[in-house]
Scaffold this active site. Structure first.
Site, PDB file in Angstrom:
ATOM      1  CE  LYS A 177       0.839   0.781   4.555  1.00  0.00           C
ATOM      2  NZ  LYS A 177       1.194   1.847   5.217  1.00  0.00           N
TER       3      LYS A 177
ATOM      4  CB  THR B 239      -1.335   4.690   3.317  1.00  0.00           C
ATOM      5  OG1 THR B 239      -1.279   3.809   4.459  1.00  0.00           O
ATOM      6  CG2 THR B 239       0.114   4.896   3.120  1.00  0.00           C
TER       7      THR B 239
END
Length: 338
Positions: free
Chosen positions: A196, A253
């Site tokens: 990610k 994120t």
């Protein structure tokens, strides 16, 4: 029951996790190599370099002596950047061998090791003999240190092949603002946590260039497809990637300025050279290193990861960000369902 816990690594995430445990009433020793940082934490209960204007629990004790932190601990939580994890794991192995202790070892490290492409749990298991630990647990999910520090509601996953150890971490951390779920898919949790960061760099770059919501949503969605594709190739459960350590961690994120990876991508999108971005950040940008590892790993396994490949070219081959986007959007069209 209150436990004795060692936390190795006093950056923003390690120190905040240690603080959560101290708030929950556990006896926590926080280890750092930096004597000035340790003195600041013990004397002023602050950690200004990593988390400005935050006051830690007075009961949280920091030390530069790993043996003093670890000896007698029922749980050792390792929160070290991936590039330093093997060295710290080796040092931890020596401490455990000397003490004869056999704690549960947990980690909250998000990345892949360069050259070996090993996940954090694999590094820990290689460096620390099995006789010196009960189980390895991964703590992962959508959780910025800055948000946890102000008691923003947070949910994460404790993943382990040993359910009892995952449940132990669940009981240690859970409180009214920090909720922990369990999972047995270590591979999926670690791939989701690592990959990610790559997509977060891309999301920051898009915003740095002036793109908007549609572009970010497309990147996150197709980025998740890549993360799942590589994880499943190594045996991960596909369902893990629609959970907290997958889409949850990816969304937070790739949409938050609290993410170093997002901030790095944003600056790249604005035209700053990578070396300047790294120097200015002053802290490890995991996604930069994970991009290289994931790109090479995907090549070896013949897994299609076009977004990761595009970000790799920007980071390591000096390709212009706008050119990388143009190349991505002009690829041959295909079906969404794999």
């Amino acid at each position: 029951m209150k436990k004795q816990i060692a936390v190795l690594g006093a950056g923003s995430w390690g120190s905040v996790l240690a603080n959560v445990l101290a708030e929950n009433g556990h006896q926590v020793q926080l280890w750092s190599r930096n004597p000035d940082q340790v003195a600041e934490l013990n004397e002023h209960h602050t950690n200004q370099k990593y988390l400005a204007d935050f006051t830690y629990q007075p009961a949280l004790h920091a030390t530069t002596d790993m043996a003093a932190a670890v000896t007698g601990a029922q749980v050792v939580l390792v929160v070290i950047p991936t590039k330093g994890l093997r060295q710290v794991s080796h040092q931890l192995a020596q401490v455990l061998a000397a003490s004869g202790d056999q704690p549960v070892i947990a980690h909250a490290t998000k990345g892949l090791e360069q050259a070996t492409y090993k996940r954090p749990s694999e590094i820990l298991a290689e460096e620390i003999p099995a006789a010196n630990w009960q189980a390895i647990v991964v703590l992962s999910g959508p959780s910025h240190a800055e948000s946890v520090a102000i008691h923003d509601m947070t949910a994460v996953t404790a993943a382990s092949e040993d359910l009892a150890s995952a449940e132990l971490l669940q009981s240690l951390f859970s409180n009214q603002y920090f909720r922990v779920y369990t999972n047995d898919d270590v591979i999926g949790a670690e791939f989701g946590a690592a990959l990610k960061n790559i997509i977060s760099i891309g999301a920051g770059a898009l915003q740095g260039l002036g793109y908007h919501d549609n572009a970010r949503a497309a990147l996150i969605t197709r980025g998740l497809a890549e993360i799942r594709r590589l994880g499943v190739a190594f045996g991960a459960n596909p369902l893990t990637f629609i959970g907290l350590s997958g889409v949850g961690d990816l969304v937070v994120t790739a949409t938050s300025k609290n993410s170093r990876n997002w901030r790095a991508g944003y600056q790249l999108g604005q035209g700053k050279p990578l070396k300047d971005v790294i120097e200015q950040m002053g802290m490890v940008i995991e996604g930069v290193y994970t991009t290289k590892a994931a790109f090479e790993l995907a090549q070896k396994r013949h897994v299609k990861m076009p977004i990761t490949e595009a970000i790799y070219r920007v980071l390591y081959e000096d390709e212009n960000v706008e050119t990388a986007i143009k190349n991505l959007m002009s690829r041959e069209v295909t079906s969404e369902v794999e």
